[in-house]
Enzyme design. Structure first.
Site, PDB file in Angstrom:
ATOM      1  N   TYR A  45       0.719  -1.169  -0.107  1.00 35.32           N
ATOM      2  CA  TYR A  45       0.052  -0.024  -0.065  1.00 35.32           C
ATOM      3  C   TYR A  45       0.803   1.098   0.143  1.00 35.32           C
ATOM      4  CZ  TYR A  45      -3.190  -3.595   1.639  1.00 35.32           C
ATOM      5  OH  TYR A  45      -3.897  -4.543   1.736  1.00 35.32           O
ATOM      6  N   GLU A 104       0.862  -0.773  -5.115  1.00 36.86           N
ATOM      7  CA  GLU A 104      -0.133   0.172  -4.686  1.00 36.86           C
ATOM      8  C   GLU A 104      -1.298  -0.109  -5.862  1.00 36.86           C
ATOM      9  OE1 GLU A 104      -2.766   2.644  -3.780  1.00 36.86           O
ATOM     10  OE2 GLU A 104      -1.147   2.558  -2.386  1.00 36.86           O
ATOM     11  N   ASP A 148       0.802  -0.317   5.137  1.00 39.11           N
ATOM     12  CA  ASP A 148       0.318   0.964   5.518  1.00 39.11           C
ATOM     13  C   ASP A 148      -1.233   0.914   4.709  1.00 39.11           C
ATOM     14  OD1 ASP A 148      -0.698   3.504   6.231  1.00 39.11           O
ATOM     15  OD2 ASP A 148       0.977   4.677   5.435  1.00 39.11           O
ATOM     16  N   CYS A 151      -4.128   4.262  10.093  1.00 35.78           N
ATOM     17  CA  CYS A 151      -4.964   5.227  10.459  1.00 35.78           C
ATOM     18  C   CYS A 151      -5.924   4.851  11.199  1.00 35.78           C
ATOM     19  CB  CYS A 151      -5.160   6.081   9.418  1.00 35.78           C
ATOM     20  SG  CYS A 151      -6.309   5.401   8.126  1.00 35.78           S
TER      21      CYS A 151
END
Length: 160
Positions: A20, A41, A90, A117
């Site tokens: 990612y 990605e 991530d 996150c």
């Protein structure tokens, strides 16, 4: 960027996978202390930007691939590009797809640095990785002061 690189414990000899990778920000930052970094990605334009950024910054030990993580990060891909010493992941707020987690378990890299996150999906993914990995370090990062948004970085090491 510094915390994931520090958690990765790089010596300059490692092959690192950056899952990612987005525009390759973490990949390029850790490339200074790694032998080679492979970034994956799903957004093709982000990979174009990652390649352009690496060229602009004179970073020549990164390789970037575009495609859905489940389709790219496979046993065949690993056989072709080498088994990483460190995986940095991530993922988006939804976390990692179960097939990606299964591939990480099959790969059994010595270290995984998981940046997130969304602590809920990170906790879910860590529970799945728990059968082979132990949490060694955890560092919350307040990237957006005075909001509820906090990034968390976790270092996992394979259980021997």
């Amino acid at each position: 960027r510094k915390i994931p690189r520090d958690f990765a414990g790089l010596t300059g000899e490692e092959l690192v996978y950056d899952l990612y990778t987005g525009t390759g920000t973490i990949a390029q930052f850790v490339a200074k202390k790694a032998n080679h970094v492979v970034g994956i990605e799903s957004v093709p334009v982000a990979i174009e930007d990652a390649k352009a950024n690496a060229a602009h910054n004179g970073i020549d030990n990164t390789t970037f691939f575009a495609g859905d993580m489940r389709d790219v990060f496979t046993a065949d891909f690993i056989a072709e590009h080498g088994a990483p010493d460190v995986v940095i992941t991530d993922p988006p707020r939804d976390g990692m797809h179960k097939d990606v987690v299964a591939q990480l378990l099959a790969l059994a890299a010595p270290r995984i640095v998981y940046v997130s996150c969304n602590s809920a999906t990170q906790a879910r993914d860590l529970a799945l990785l728990n059968e082979q990995y132990k949490v060694v370090k955890y560092q919350p990062v307040d990237m957006f002061p005075q909001t509820h948004h906090v990034e968390s970085v976790v270092l996992l090491e394979i259980i021997k």
